[in-house]
Design a protein around this motif. Structure first.
Motif, PDB file in Angstrom:
ATOM      1  N   VAL A  68       1.128  -1.111  -0.150  1.00 13.70           N
ATOM      2  CA  VAL A  68      -0.034  -0.462   0.064  1.00 13.70           C
ATOM      3  C   VAL A  68       0.177   0.912  -0.131  1.00 13.70           C
ATOM      4  O   VAL A  68       1.667   0.810   0.368  1.00 13.70           O
ATOM      5  N   VAL A  69       0.165   2.300  -0.809  1.00 16.57           N
ATOM      6  CA  VAL A  69       1.219   3.800  -0.792  1.00 16.57           C
ATOM      7  C   VAL A  69       0.336   4.554  -0.346  1.00 16.57           C
ATOM      8  O   VAL A  69      -1.475   4.342  -0.071  1.00 16.57           O
ATOM      9  N   ASN A  70       0.400   6.080  -0.198  1.00 17.02           N
ATOM     10  CA  ASN A  70      -0.599   7.146   0.608  1.00 17.02           C
ATOM     11  C   ASN A  70      -1.654   7.626  -0.756  1.00 17.02           C
ATOM     12  O   ASN A  70      -0.365   7.566  -1.947  1.00 17.02           O
ATOM     13  N   ASN A  71      -2.571   8.269  -0.483  1.00 18.34           N
ATOM     14  CA  ASN A  71      -2.800   9.050  -1.674  1.00 18.34           C
ATOM     15  C   ASN A  71      -2.436  10.154  -1.962  1.00 18.34           C
ATOM     16  O   ASN A  71      -3.069  11.108  -1.157  1.00 18.34           O
ATOM     17  N   ARG A  72      -1.700  11.049  -2.538  1.00 20.27           N
ATOM     18  CA  ARG A  72      -1.500  12.352  -1.966  1.00 20.27           C
ATOM     19  C   ARG A  72      -1.248  13.520  -4.001  1.00 20.27           C
ATOM     20  O   ARG A  72      -1.023  13.940  -4.372  1.00 20.27           O
ATOM     21  N   GLU A  73      -2.594  12.351  -4.647  1.00 19.73           N
ATOM     22  CA  GLU A  73      -3.596  12.713  -5.439  1.00 19.73           C
ATOM     23  C   GLU A  73      -2.159  12.737  -6.798  1.00 19.73           C
ATOM     24  O   GLU A  73      -1.765  12.144  -7.513  1.00 19.73           O
ATOM     25  N   ASN A  74      -1.875  13.568  -7.389  1.00 21.14           N
ATOM     26  CA  ASN A  74      -0.558  14.887  -8.269  1.00 21.14           C
ATOM     27  C   ASN A  74       0.752  14.967  -8.154  1.00 21.14           C
ATOM     28  O   ASN A  74       1.477  14.854  -8.589  1.00 21.14           O
ATOM     29  N   HIS A  75       1.186  14.273  -6.506  1.00 20.90           N
ATOM     30  CA  HIS A  75       2.731  14.518  -5.546  1.00 20.90           C
ATOM     31  C   HIS A  75       2.783  12.694  -6.089  1.00 20.90           C
ATOM     32  O   HIS A  75       1.810  11.949  -5.307  1.00 20.90           O
ATOM     33  N   ILE A  76       3.951  12.732  -5.388  1.00 19.20           N
ATOM     34  CA  ILE A  76       4.265  11.792  -5.175  1.00 19.20           C
ATOM     35  C   ILE A  76       4.649  10.947  -3.576  1.00 19.20           C
ATOM     36  O   ILE A  76       4.010  11.848  -2.838  1.00 19.20           O
ATOM     37  N   THR A  77       4.033  10.000  -3.626  1.00 18.43           N
ATOM     38  CA  THR A  77       3.726   9.423  -2.180  1.00 18.43           C
ATOM     39  C   THR A  77       4.627   9.913  -0.916  1.00 18.43           C
ATOM     40  O   THR A  77       6.153   9.275  -1.920  1.00 18.43           O
ATOM     41  N   SER A  78       4.057  10.038   0.039  1.00 14.91           N
ATOM     42  CA  SER A  78       5.030  10.354   1.152  1.00 14.91           C
ATOM     43  C   SER A  78       4.916   8.999   2.089  1.00 14.91           C
ATOM     44  O   SER A  78       5.662   9.512   2.956  1.00 14.91           O
ATOM     45  N   LEU A  79       4.117   8.169   2.258  1.00 14.40           N
ATOM     46  CA  LEU A  79       4.472   6.958   3.523  1.00 14.40           C
ATOM     47  C   LEU A  79       3.873   5.492   2.161  1.00 14.40           C
ATOM     48  O   LEU A  79       2.973   5.610   1.401  1.00 14.40           O
ATOM     49  N   TRP A  80       5.077   4.663   2.386  1.00 10.99           N
ATOM     50  CA  TRP A  80       4.655   3.255   2.077  1.00 10.99           C
ATOM     51  C   TRP A  80       4.475   1.922   2.671  1.00 10.99           C
ATOM     52  O   TRP A  80       5.645   2.275   4.420  1.00 10.99           O
ATOM     53  N   GLY A  81       3.335   1.234   2.302  1.00 10.76           N
ATOM     54  CA  GLY A  81       3.269   0.235   3.504  1.00 10.76           C
ATOM     55  C   GLY A  81       4.292  -1.125   2.910  1.00 10.76           C
ATOM     56  O   GLY A  81       2.978  -1.308   1.389  1.00 10.76           O
ATOM     57  N   LEU A  82       4.326  -2.302   3.722  1.00 11.41           N
ATOM     58  CA  LEU A  82       5.174  -2.820   3.076  1.00 11.41           C
ATOM     59  C   LEU A  82       5.024  -4.558   4.851  1.00 11.41           C
ATOM     60  O   LEU A  82       5.278  -3.626   5.732  1.00 11.41           O
ATOM     61  N   CYS A  83       4.698  -5.197   4.120  1.00 10.94           N
ATOM     62  CA  CYS A  83       4.733  -6.104   5.289  1.00 10.94           C
ATOM     63  C   CYS A  83       5.311  -7.606   4.995  1.00 10.94           C
ATOM     64  O   CYS A  83       6.004  -7.914   3.232  1.00 10.94           O
ATOM     65  N   SER A  84       5.562  -8.793   5.326  1.00 14.28           N
ATOM     66  CA  SER A  84       6.062  -9.889   4.860  1.00 14.28           C
ATOM     67  C   SER A  84       5.447 -10.918   4.463  1.00 14.28           C
ATOM     68  O   SER A  84       3.938 -10.464   4.043  1.00 14.28           O
ATOM     69  N   PRO A  85       6.337 -11.941   3.467  1.00 14.11           N
ATOM     70  CA  PRO A  85       5.008 -11.829   2.330  1.00 14.11           C
ATOM     71  C   PRO A  85       3.515 -12.730   2.846  1.00 14.11           C
ATOM     72  O   PRO A  85       2.845 -13.006   2.048  1.00 14.11           O
ATOM     73  N   GLY A  86       3.855 -13.661   4.137  1.00 10.67           N
ATOM     74  CA  GLY A  86       3.049 -14.029   4.928  1.00 10.67           C
ATOM     75  C   GLY A  86       1.573 -13.521   5.650  1.00 10.67           C
ATOM     76  O   GLY A  86       0.992 -13.806   4.964  1.00 10.67           O
ATOM     77  N   LEU A  87       2.106 -12.702   5.338  1.00 10.45           N
ATOM     78  CA  LEU A  87       0.856 -11.711   5.614  1.00 10.45           C
ATOM     79  C   LEU A  87      -0.056 -11.001   5.114  1.00 10.45           C
ATOM     80  O   LEU A  87      -0.146 -10.530   3.450  1.00 10.45           O
ATOM     81  N   ASP A  88      -1.726 -10.657   4.927  1.00 10.52           N
ATOM     82  CA  ASP A  88      -2.609 -10.559   4.025  1.00 10.52           C
ATOM     83  C   ASP A  88      -2.997  -9.095   4.044  1.00 10.52           C
ATOM     84  O   ASP A  88      -4.637  -8.722   4.989  1.00 10.52           O
ATOM     85  N   PRO A  89      -2.636  -7.981   5.104  1.00  7.30           N
ATOM     86  CA  PRO A  89      -3.494  -6.702   5.011  1.00  7.30           C
ATOM     87  C   PRO A  89      -4.346  -6.116   4.526  1.00  7.30           C
ATOM     88  O   PRO A  89      -4.134  -6.131   3.641  1.00  7.30           O
ATOM     89  N   SER A  90      -5.201  -5.791   5.003  1.00 11.98           N
ATOM     90  CA  SER A  90      -6.831  -5.150   4.284  1.00 11.98           C
ATOM     91  C   SER A  90      -6.638  -3.757   4.927  1.00 11.98           C
ATOM     92  O   SER A  90      -6.493  -2.714   6.012  1.00 11.98           O
ATOM     93  N   ILE A  91      -6.856  -2.731   3.747  1.00  6.98           N
ATOM     94  CA  ILE A  91      -6.899  -1.897   4.138  1.00  6.98           C
ATOM     95  C   ILE A  91      -7.917  -1.103   4.142  1.00  6.98           C
ATOM     96  O   ILE A  91      -9.336  -1.094   3.605  1.00  6.98           O
ATOM     97  N   LEU A  92      -8.370   0.199   5.465  1.00  6.09           N
ATOM     98  CA  LEU A  92      -9.224   0.195   6.065  1.00  6.09           C
ATOM     99  C   LEU A  92      -9.378   1.371   4.889  1.00  6.09           C
ATOM    100  O   LEU A  92     -10.367   2.068   5.585  1.00  6.09           O
TER     101      LEU A  92
END
Length: 390
Positions: free
Chosen positions: A58-82
């Protein structure tokens, strides 16, 4: 679960990648959030994340700007975006049959622009009853103790941050390491240092385990609830802060490495600064008690020593003999009305005042809970506390 948040200020260069690699290999985090990557995600090859046992989800939403926050996780996890905004990412995930929500924050530097983020996160917190952890760069301080500069921090910014924490029933987690996490790297009166990175957890864990049915007298109910909660908090503490014994070993190894470098290459300012930091980290990690020429490192030995010390200090033989000396020389100055007032049960407000007059950092009582716990969780425990006293 281990969560790593790092304001890397540019993930595209080799030095930053190497630092991130060392952090991941040393701590093996389950979740990683990177603030200010300063590049688009496609510029990092997938095999780099694979080498760190991570995947970008996942990355945050900054519309036309470069994203400023990335989310990474271990391969065994499957996070749901709230929820996703330009300043935060909220996710939900399950791990080891435990459900957890995490909110990663990279807040705007202007407190006015942060107001919408406070509201967005509060909506996320209310949307689900799962335990929450909020972590990140909030770009705000909680008071003057989190800022060192020639000028005071913005009162409006501090008040809004405190209001958000209190209204969301969040608690600030104290962390080891550097007191300040950001500096403008200037000298003299122009130097500014602040603690902008904060970890918060929701008191929902305490609330869920406290509101369980227990049958018995008020004091018995209070004791049983504290015992149950203590067991859950021990498990939570291990998951959050890790194995403290391993932390001591790592701190000692780091200290030995730096001192070996000093012996081999001689002293210089950089090595001396590193040695001072390493000594500070080692002292924070160590839990011991010196008795004479020996050192107690086991918790039971420390507890027995402390108990014996205060028993010898305050204990004395109770030798009494009956006499009428007091009655003959001291007149009765306490009337029946005064005696009734002195012996009446305290009100709930008086009990609260007594609890909040305690030092939050005072030694915990026989139940294992200190003043800080009762003060921070008064809205949850106050009914049982007042009933047990009355």
């Amino acid at each position: 679960m281990k969560i790593l948040f790092w304001n890397c200020r540019g993930i595209g260069n080799f030095k930053t990648k190497l630092t991130l690699k060392n952090l991941c290999l040393s701590h093996n985090p389950d979740l990683v959030f990177l603030a200010e990557p300063m590049i688009i995600p496609d510029m990092i090859k997938t095999n780099f994340w694979c080498a760190l046992n991570l995947k970008l989800f996942v990355v945050n939403n900054r519309e036309n700007h470069i994203t400023s926050l990335w989310g990474l996780c271990s391969p065994g996890l499957d996070p749901s975006i709230l929820a996703i905004s330009n300043q935060h990412i909220s996710i939900s995930l399950s791990m080891e049959n435990k459900n957890l929500n995490v909110c990663a924050v990279y807040a705007h530097t202007n407190h006015v622009n942060r107001r919408s983020m406070w509201l967005d996160i509060q909506v996320d917190l209310l949307a689900t009853q799962r335990p929450w952890c909020c972590i990140g760069d909030f770009n705000a301080t909680l008071g003057t103790d989190e800022c060192r500069s020639a000028t005071l921090p913005s009162r409006a910014s501090t008040n809004e941050f405190l209001s958000f924490i209190n209204s969301s029933t969040l608690v600030n987690i104290s962390t080891p390491g550097a007191q300040f996490t950001w500096t403008n790297k200037r000298r003299g009166n122009a130097l500014i240092e602040k603690k902008l990175d904060t970890s918060l957890y929701c008191k929902r864990l305490i609330k869920e385990h406290w509101h369980t049915d227990v049958i018995g007298s008020p004091m018995f109910i209070l004791i049983q609830k504290l015992k149950r909660l203590k067991k859950e908090l021990k498990h939570w503490n291990y998951n959050v802060f890790g194995n403290i014994h391993q932390m001591v070993k790592m701190a000692k190894a780091n200290m030995d490495t730096i001192q070996s470098s000093i012996n081999e290459f001689g002293t210089d300012e950089a090595l001396l600064d590193q040695e001072a930091l390493a000594q500070n980290e080692l002292l924070k990690a160590l839990i011991w008690k010196r008795v004479g020429d020996s050192i107690l490192s086991e918790q039971n030995d420390i507890a027995d020593h402390v108990q014996q010390f205060y028993t010898n200090l305050f204990g004395s033989p109770n030798l009494t003999s009956t006499n009428a000396l007091i009655q003959s020389v001291i007149p009765e100055l306490v009337s029946d009305a005064d005696n009734l007032f002195l012996t009446m049960l305290p009100s709930s407000e008086e009990i609260k005042q007594a609890v909040f007059s305690m030092s939050g950092d005072s030694s915990p009582g026989p139940d294992g809970f200190g003043g800080y716990f009762y003060q921070q969780c008064w809205d949850i425990v106050h009914l049982d506390m007042c009933k047990s006293v009355k």
